[in-house]
Write a protein that holds these residues in place. Structure first.
Motif, PDB file in Angstrom:
ATOM      1  N   GLY A  31      11.971   7.134   4.193  1.00  0.00           N
ATOM      2  CA  GLY A  31      13.395   7.197   3.881  1.00  0.00           C
ATOM      3  C   GLY A  31      14.227   8.029   4.840  1.00  0.00           C
ATOM      4  O   GLY A  31      15.423   8.220   4.611  1.00  0.00           O
ATOM      5  N   ARG A  32      13.631   8.513   5.906  1.00  0.00           N
ATOM      6  CA  ARG A  32      14.367   9.356   6.849  1.00  0.00           C
ATOM      7  C   ARG A  32      14.813   8.597   8.102  1.00  0.00           C
ATOM      8  O   ARG A  32      15.432   9.167   8.976  1.00  0.00           O
ATOM      9  N   GLY A  33      14.474   7.317   8.195  1.00  0.00           N
ATOM     10  CA  GLY A  33      14.889   6.503   9.328  1.00  0.00           C
ATOM     11  C   GLY A  33      14.001   6.687  10.542  1.00  0.00           C
ATOM     12  O   GLY A  33      12.919   7.273  10.468  1.00  0.00           O
ATOM     13  N   LEU A  34      14.467   6.176  11.659  1.00  0.00           N
ATOM     14  CA  LEU A  34      13.693   6.237  12.891  1.00  0.00           C
ATOM     15  C   LEU A  34      13.682   7.652  13.465  1.00  0.00           C
ATOM     16  O   LEU A  34      14.644   8.408  13.313  1.00  0.00           O
ATOM     17  N   ASN A  35      12.573   7.963  14.141  1.00  0.00           N
ATOM     18  CA  ASN A  35      12.397   9.277  14.736  1.00  0.00           C
ATOM     19  C   ASN A  35      12.029   9.065  16.200  1.00  0.00           C
ATOM     20  O   ASN A  35      11.244   8.179  16.528  1.00  0.00           O
ATOM     21  N   TYR A  36      12.610   9.888  17.063  1.00  0.00           N
ATOM     22  CA  TYR A  36      12.282   9.818  18.480  1.00  0.00           C
ATOM     23  C   TYR A  36      11.963  11.225  18.962  1.00  0.00           C
ATOM     24  O   TYR A  36      12.842  12.074  19.033  1.00  0.00           O
ATOM     25  N   MET A  37      10.681  11.462  19.211  1.00  0.00           N
ATOM     26  CA  MET A  37      10.209  12.745  19.725  1.00  0.00           C
ATOM     27  C   MET A  37      10.711  13.924  18.879  1.00  0.00           C
ATOM     28  O   MET A  37      11.225  14.909  19.392  1.00  0.00           O
ATOM     29  N   GLY A  38      10.570  13.797  17.555  1.00  0.00           N
ATOM     30  CA  GLY A  38      10.947  14.877  16.650  1.00  0.00           C
ATOM     31  C   GLY A  38      12.410  14.902  16.259  1.00  0.00           C
ATOM     32  O   GLY A  38      12.856  15.798  15.541  1.00  0.00           O
ATOM     33  N   HIS A  39      13.161  13.917  16.696  1.00  0.00           N
ATOM     34  CA  HIS A  39      14.608  13.855  16.428  1.00  0.00           C
ATOM     35  C   HIS A  39      14.903  12.617  15.581  1.00  0.00           C
ATOM     36  O   HIS A  39      14.501  11.509  15.935  1.00  0.00           O
ATOM     37  N   PHE A  40      15.600  12.802  14.460  1.00  0.00           N
ATOM     38  CA  PHE A  40      15.999  11.669  13.634  1.00  0.00           C
ATOM     39  C   PHE A  40      17.191  10.976  14.294  1.00  0.00           C
ATOM     40  O   PHE A  40      18.170  11.623  14.675  1.00  0.00           O
ATOM     41  N   ILE A  41      17.099   9.665  14.426  1.00  0.00           N
ATOM     42  CA  ILE A  41      18.127   8.877  15.103  1.00  0.00           C
ATOM     43  C   ILE A  41      19.350   8.750  14.200  1.00  0.00           C
ATOM     44  O   ILE A  41      19.232   8.423  13.016  1.00  0.00           O
ATOM     45  N   LYS A  42      20.512   8.996  14.786  1.00  0.00           N
ATOM     46  CA  LYS A  42      21.777   8.892  14.052  1.00  0.00           C
ATOM     47  C   LYS A  42      22.418   7.528  14.325  1.00  0.00           C
ATOM     48  O   LYS A  42      22.190   6.917  15.365  1.00  0.00           O
ATOM     49  N   TYR A  43      23.250   7.095  13.397  1.00  0.00           N
ATOM     50  CA  TYR A  43      23.961   5.831  13.533  1.00  0.00           C
ATOM     51  C   TYR A  43      24.732   5.803  14.851  1.00  0.00           C
ATOM     52  O   TYR A  43      25.423   6.764  15.193  1.00  0.00           O
ATOM     53  N   GLY A  44      24.577   4.723  15.614  1.00  0.00           N
ATOM     54  CA  GLY A  44      25.290   4.539  16.870  1.00  0.00           C
ATOM     55  C   GLY A  44      24.637   5.209  18.069  1.00  0.00           C
ATOM     56  O   GLY A  44      25.086   5.027  19.192  1.00  0.00           O
ATOM     57  N   GLU A  45      23.591   5.977  17.834  1.00  0.00           N
ATOM     58  CA  GLU A  45      22.917   6.669  18.935  1.00  0.00           C
ATOM     59  C   GLU A  45      22.163   5.671  19.806  1.00  0.00           C
ATOM     60  O   GLU A  45      21.524   4.749  19.296  1.00  0.00           O
ATOM     61  N   GLU A  46      22.238   5.835  21.108  1.00  0.00           N
ATOM     62  CA  GLU A  46      21.523   4.962  22.038  1.00  0.00           C
ATOM     63  C   GLU A  46      20.277   5.668  22.536  1.00  0.00           C
ATOM     64  O   GLU A  46      20.284   6.874  22.761  1.00  0.00           O
ATOM     65  N   LEU A  47      19.205   4.888  22.699  1.00  0.00           N
ATOM     66  CA  LEU A  47      17.953   5.432  23.202  1.00  0.00           C
ATOM     67  C   LEU A  47      17.121   4.321  23.784  1.00  0.00           C
ATOM     68  O   LEU A  47      17.432   3.145  23.632  1.00  0.00           O
ATOM     69  N   THR A  48      16.045   4.699  24.431  1.00  0.00           N
ATOM     70  CA  THR A  48      15.114   3.732  24.994  1.00  0.00           C
ATOM     71  C   THR A  48      14.001   3.492  23.999  1.00  0.00           C
ATOM     72  O   THR A  48      13.384   4.451  23.517  1.00  0.00           O
ATOM     73  N   ALA A  49      13.749   2.240  23.679  1.00  0.00           N
ATOM     74  CA  ALA A  49      12.647   1.913  22.766  1.00  0.00           C
ATOM     75  C   ALA A  49      11.340   1.976  23.552  1.00  0.00           C
ATOM     76  O   ALA A  49      11.120   1.185  24.472  1.00  0.00           O
ATOM     77  N   ASP A  50      10.505   2.933  23.219  1.00  0.00           N
ATOM     78  CA  ASP A  50       9.192   3.076  23.839  1.00  0.00           C
ATOM     79  C   ASP A  50       8.213   3.570  22.772  1.00  0.00           C
ATOM     80  O   ASP A  50       8.531   3.529  21.583  1.00  0.00           O
ATOM     81  N   ASP A  51       7.051   4.039  23.181  1.00  0.00           N
ATOM     82  CA  ASP A  51       6.029   4.470  22.226  1.00  0.00           C
ATOM     83  C   ASP A  51       6.448   5.674  21.390  1.00  0.00           C
ATOM     84  O   ASP A  51       5.805   5.988  20.397  1.00  0.00           O
ATOM     85  N   ASN A  52       7.523   6.353  21.773  1.00  0.00           N
ATOM     86  CA  ASN A  52       7.982   7.529  21.041  1.00  0.00           C
ATOM     87  C   ASN A  52       8.952   7.206  19.910  1.00  0.00           C
ATOM     88  O   ASN A  52       9.327   8.093  19.154  1.00  0.00           O
ATOM     89  N   LEU A  53       9.381   5.962  19.796  1.00  0.00           N
ATOM     90  CA  LEU A  53      10.274   5.544  18.719  1.00  0.00           C
ATOM     91  C   LEU A  53       9.402   5.160  17.528  1.00  0.00           C
ATOM     92  O   LEU A  53       8.653   4.185  17.583  1.00  0.00           O
ATOM     93  N   VAL A  54       9.496   5.952  16.455  1.00  0.00           N
ATOM     94  CA  VAL A  54       8.540   5.838  15.349  1.00  0.00           C
ATOM     95  C   VAL A  54       9.257   5.791  14.005  1.00  0.00           C
ATOM     96  O   VAL A  54      10.272   6.459  13.798  1.00  0.00           O
ATOM     97  N   LEU A  55       8.692   5.011  13.090  1.00  0.00           N
ATOM     98  CA  LEU A  55       9.084   5.031  11.698  1.00  0.00           C
ATOM     99  C   LEU A  55       7.916   5.626  10.931  1.00  0.00           C
ATOM    100  O   LEU A  55       6.774   5.161  11.082  1.00  0.00           O
ATOM    101  N   TYR A  56       8.182   6.654  10.133  1.00  0.00           N
ATOM    102  CA  TYR A  56       7.122   7.277   9.354  1.00  0.00           C
ATOM    103  C   TYR A  56       7.070   6.679   7.954  1.00  0.00           C
ATOM    104  O   TYR A  56       8.103   6.391   7.348  1.00  0.00           O
ATOM    105  N   LEU A  57       5.852   6.496   7.474  1.00  0.00           N
ATOM    106  CA  LEU A  57       5.591   5.852   6.187  1.00  0.00           C
ATOM    107  C   LEU A  57       4.650   6.723   5.361  1.00  0.00           C
ATOM    108  O   LEU A  57       3.902   7.529   5.917  1.00  0.00           O
ATOM    109  N   THR A  58       4.711   6.526   4.048  1.00  0.00           N
ATOM    110  CA  THR A  58       3.772   7.208   3.155  1.00  0.00           C
ATOM    111  C   THR A  58       3.183   6.222   2.173  1.00  0.00           C
ATOM    112  O   THR A  58       3.736   5.146   1.933  1.00  0.00           O
TER     113      THR A  58
END
Length: 171
Positions: free
Chosen positions: A140-167
């Motif tokens: 429920g926390r959204g996408l994470n990139y290298m320890g940073h939660f992605i905010k709406y409208g934020e641009e980034l490079t999709a690579d192995d560091n773009l992660v969705l955490y699940l439980t």
């Protein structure tokens, strides 16, 4: 899917060379030093690594990180399944399922919840499907990139560091 007769056991020092060579053979950058670190972490009870073999041949592994670095898992003492790999020639034989069962069973001894992170590129499609089919749901926390939660409208490079955490709630 064919279920393979698989042996699963904790990582031993003698496994390291074979594991690193198996991944080098398919062009993956997984050096022996990575598994030496995992063995050290296992000795320190920070992580466990379970190695799968079919007819004595290395086929895959999974690790359980008992002290995860992902903040929400760390804060709530949720062990994290990390670095889960089955060699391509051993896929679709039930080995991944057996490794995940082992990891979840070990986690269930100390926690009612298991955590896992999955990459968001197409290369992780099979893992995304597997985790959902096993009952994992986004935390429920959204996408994470290298320890940073992605905010709406934020641009980034999709690579192995773009992660969705699940439980997953374990029985």
């Amino acid at each position: 899917m064919q279920i393979a007769k698989t042996t699963i056991r904790p990582l031993e020092g003698a496994d390291i060379t074979e594991i690193a060579a198996a991944f080098a053979e398919i062009g993956w950058n997984k050096p022996a030093s990575q598994y030496e670190l995992y063995l050290r972490d296992q000795t320190l009870r920070l992580r466990d690594m379970y190695v799968a073999s079919v007819n004595g041949q290395f086929s895959g592994y999974v690790t359980v990180c008992w002290k995860p670095t992902y903040g929400p898992f760390h804060e709530h003492n949720i062990p994290e399944i990390t670095d889960f790999n089955v060699l391509p020639k051993f896929r679709r034989m039930g080995i991944g399922t057996q490794l995940m069962d082992k990891a979840e069973n070990e986690i269930a001894r100390v926690s009612s919840t298991a955590g896992i992170g999955v990459g968001m590129t197409p290369a992780y499609g099979a893992a995304q499907r597997l985790y959902v089919l096993r009952g994992y749901v986004p935390d429920g926390r959204g996408l994470n990139y290298m320890g940073h939660f992605i905010k709406y409208g934020e641009e980034l490079t999709a690579d192995d560091n773009l992660v969705l955490y699940l439980t997953k709630e374990l029985e």
